[in-house]
Design a protein around this motif. Structure first.
Motif, PDB file in Angstrom:
ATOM      1  N   MET A  30      18.538  15.540   9.751  1.00  0.00           N
ATOM      2  CA  MET A  30      19.356  16.974   9.999  1.00  0.00           C
ATOM      3  C   MET A  30      18.566  18.342   9.513  1.00  0.00           C
ATOM      4  O   MET A  30      18.586  18.978   9.708  1.00  0.00           O
ATOM      5  CB  MET A  30      20.640  16.651   9.268  1.00  0.00           C
ATOM      6  CG  MET A  30      21.856  18.072   9.347  1.00  0.00           C
ATOM      7  SD  MET A  30      21.231  18.821   7.646  1.00  0.00           S
ATOM      8  CE  MET A  30      22.669  17.877   6.375  1.00  0.00           C
ATOM      9  N   GLY A  42      25.248  21.055   9.716  1.00  0.00           N
ATOM     10  CA  GLY A  42      25.159  20.291   8.875  1.00  0.00           C
ATOM     11  C   GLY A  42      26.124  21.009   7.759  1.00  0.00           C
ATOM     12  O   GLY A  42      26.042  21.060   6.754  1.00  0.00           O
ATOM     13  N   THR A  43      27.309  20.779   8.189  1.00  0.00           N
ATOM     14  CA  THR A  43      28.555  22.063   7.995  1.00  0.00           C
ATOM     15  C   THR A  43      28.438  21.058   6.235  1.00  0.00           C
ATOM     16  O   THR A  43      28.614  21.793   5.355  1.00  0.00           O
ATOM     17  CB  THR A  43      29.872  21.384   8.855  1.00  0.00           C
ATOM     18  OG1 THR A  43      29.526  22.338   9.732  1.00  0.00           O
ATOM     19  CG2 THR A  43      30.696  22.875   7.965  1.00  0.00           C
ATOM     20  N   CYS A  44      28.990  19.880   6.244  1.00  0.00           N
ATOM     21  CA  CYS A  44      28.652  19.455   5.488  1.00  0.00           C
ATOM     22  C   CYS A  44      27.759  18.935   4.084  1.00  0.00           C
ATOM     23  O   CYS A  44      28.012  18.190   3.188  1.00  0.00           O
ATOM     24  CB  CYS A  44      29.965  17.811   5.302  1.00  0.00           C
ATOM     25  SG  CYS A  44      28.787  16.229   5.941  1.00  0.00           S
ATOM     26  N   GLY A  45      26.691  19.183   4.689  1.00  0.00           N
ATOM     27  CA  GLY A  45      25.725  19.477   3.655  1.00  0.00           C
ATOM     28  C   GLY A  45      24.966  17.992   4.117  1.00  0.00           C
ATOM     29  O   GLY A  45      23.923  17.153   2.434  1.00  0.00           O
ATOM     30  N   GLY A  46      25.510  16.866   4.923  1.00  0.00           N
ATOM     31  CA  GLY A  46      24.803  15.984   4.674  1.00  0.00           C
ATOM     32  C   GLY A  46      25.660  14.663   3.606  1.00  0.00           C
ATOM     33  O   GLY A  46      25.107  12.912   3.477  1.00  0.00           O
ATOM     34  N   ALA A  48      28.277  12.859   5.514  1.00  0.00           N
ATOM     35  CA  ALA A  48      28.402  12.266   6.828  1.00  0.00           C
ATOM     36  C   ALA A  48      30.401  12.484   6.742  1.00  0.00           C
ATOM     37  O   ALA A  48      31.133  11.272   6.702  1.00  0.00           O
ATOM     38  CB  ALA A  48      28.592  10.606   5.989  1.00  0.00           C
ATOM     39  N   LEU A  49      30.351  13.410   6.446  1.00  0.00           N
ATOM     40  CA  LEU A  49      32.144  14.331   6.669  1.00  0.00           C
ATOM     41  C   LEU A  49      31.973  15.116   7.822  1.00  0.00           C
ATOM     42  O   LEU A  49      33.299  15.525   7.452  1.00  0.00           O
ATOM     43  CB  LEU A  49      32.407  14.913   5.129  1.00  0.00           C
ATOM     44  CG  LEU A  49      32.739  14.013   4.332  1.00  0.00           C
ATOM     45  CD1 LEU A  49      32.749  15.041   2.676  1.00  0.00           C
ATOM     46  CD2 LEU A  49      33.804  13.119   4.312  1.00  0.00           C
ATOM     47  N   CYS A  50      31.098  15.733   8.321  1.00  0.00           N
ATOM     48  CA  CYS A  50      31.593  16.324   9.395  1.00  0.00           C
ATOM     49  C   CYS A  50      31.078  16.300  10.971  1.00  0.00           C
ATOM     50  O   CYS A  50      31.944  16.707  11.540  1.00  0.00           O
ATOM     51  CB  CYS A  50      30.828  18.532   8.996  1.00  0.00           C
ATOM     52  SG  CYS A  50      28.940  18.027   9.284  1.00  0.00           S
ATOM     53  N   ALA A  51      30.285  15.367  11.242  1.00  0.00           N
ATOM     54  CA  ALA A  51      29.985  14.510  12.699  1.00  0.00           C
ATOM     55  C   ALA A  51      29.134  15.640  12.888  1.00  0.00           C
ATOM     56  O   ALA A  51      28.984  16.067  14.221  1.00  0.00           O
ATOM     57  CB  ALA A  51      30.550  14.382  13.185  1.00  0.00           C
ATOM     58  N   SER A  52      28.951  17.281  12.137  1.00  0.00           N
ATOM     59  CA  SER A  52      27.970  18.319  13.387  1.00  0.00           C
ATOM     60  C   SER A  52      26.325  18.579  13.701  1.00  0.00           C
ATOM     61  O   SER A  52      25.842  18.715  14.759  1.00  0.00           O
ATOM     62  CB  SER A  52      28.152  19.553  12.112  1.00  0.00           C
ATOM     63  OG  SER A  52      27.177  19.040  10.871  1.00  0.00           O
ATOM     64  N   CYS A  53      26.710  16.756  12.868  1.00  0.00           N
ATOM     65  CA  CYS A  53      25.198  16.194  12.760  1.00  0.00           C
ATOM     66  C   CYS A  53      24.871  15.274  14.356  1.00  0.00           C
ATOM     67  O   CYS A  53      24.129  14.433  14.292  1.00  0.00           O
ATOM     68  CB  CYS A  53      24.685  15.979  11.752  1.00  0.00           C
ATOM     69  SG  CYS A  53      24.847  14.685  10.562  1.00  0.00           S
ATOM     70  N   LEU A  86      25.006   9.612  13.093  1.00  0.00           N
ATOM     71  CA  LEU A  86      25.051  11.383  12.562  1.00  0.00           C
ATOM     72  C   LEU A  86      23.257  10.972  11.950  1.00  0.00           C
ATOM     73  O   LEU A  86      22.961  10.144  10.182  1.00  0.00           O
ATOM     74  CB  LEU A  86      25.959  10.775  11.309  1.00  0.00           C
ATOM     75  CG  LEU A  86      27.240  10.796  11.505  1.00  0.00           C
ATOM     76  CD1 LEU A  86      27.957  10.756  10.132  1.00  0.00           C
ATOM     77  CD2 LEU A  86      27.937  12.238  12.241  1.00  0.00           C
ATOM     78  N   CYS A  88      22.047  13.073   9.365  1.00  0.00           N
ATOM     79  CA  CYS A  88      22.353  13.917   7.656  1.00  0.00           C
ATOM     80  C   CYS A  88      21.807  11.881   7.444  1.00  0.00           C
ATOM     81  O   CYS A  88      21.751  12.133   6.293  1.00  0.00           O
ATOM     82  CB  CYS A  88      23.449  14.277   7.229  1.00  0.00           C
ATOM     83  SG  CYS A  88      25.189  13.030   7.680  1.00  0.00           S
TER      84      CYS A  88
HETATM   85 FE1  FES Z   1      28.354  16.562   8.373  1.00  0.00          FE
HETATM   86 FE2  FES Z   1      26.081  15.065   8.526  1.00  0.00          FE
HETATM   87  S1  FES Z   1      25.663  16.808   7.702  1.00  0.00           S
HETATM   88  S2  FES Z   1      28.084  14.486   8.838  1.00  0.00           S
END
Ligand code: FES
Length: 108
Positions: A30, A42-46, A48-53, A86, A88
């Motif tokens: 990510m 990368g909304t949650c900064g890596g 594993a809380l957002c799935a934007s990656c 994911l 990230c």
């Molecule tokens: Fe949020 Fe990967 S950046 S789950």
């Protein structure tokens, strides 16, 4: 700095981007995508809380099994396939040379 490996990212318009990735900086995929200005929020900064990656591993690389947090997030994501990951949660290492990873549609 060690010579980097090469990873191909396929974006949401099906364009391929071959990225040179350092293996000695502790980056995850990510972070590499974001550093290369590819559209990974990368909304949650890596964490594993957002799935934007979210994306799909298209090559035959053994990246190990997803951890519990990644599994939990993928359970809630859209358009999940058996090769979903994911990015990230994918630390860049030498064994990823030649990896092909396709970004999932946003909102997934
Ligand atoms: Fe949020 Fe990967 S950046 S789950």
């Amino acid at each position: 700095m060690k010579p980097g490996i090469h990873i191909t990212i396929i974006d949401r318009e099906d364009r391929s981007h071959v990225l040179e990735a350092p293996t000695d900086l502790g980056l995850n995929l990510m972070e590499l995508c974001r550093a290369s200005e590819l559209p990974v929020a990368g909304t949650c900064g890596g964490m594993a809380l957002c799935a934007s990656c979210h994306g799909y591993v298209l090559s035959d690389h053994d990246l190990g099994l997803p951890g519990e947090a990644e599994e939990d997030m993928l359970d809630q994501a859209f358009l999940v396939q058996s090769n979903s990951r994911l990015c990230c949660q994918l630390a860049i290492h030498d064994r990823m040379d030649g990896l092909i990873f396709k970004l999932a549609e946003t909102g997934s």
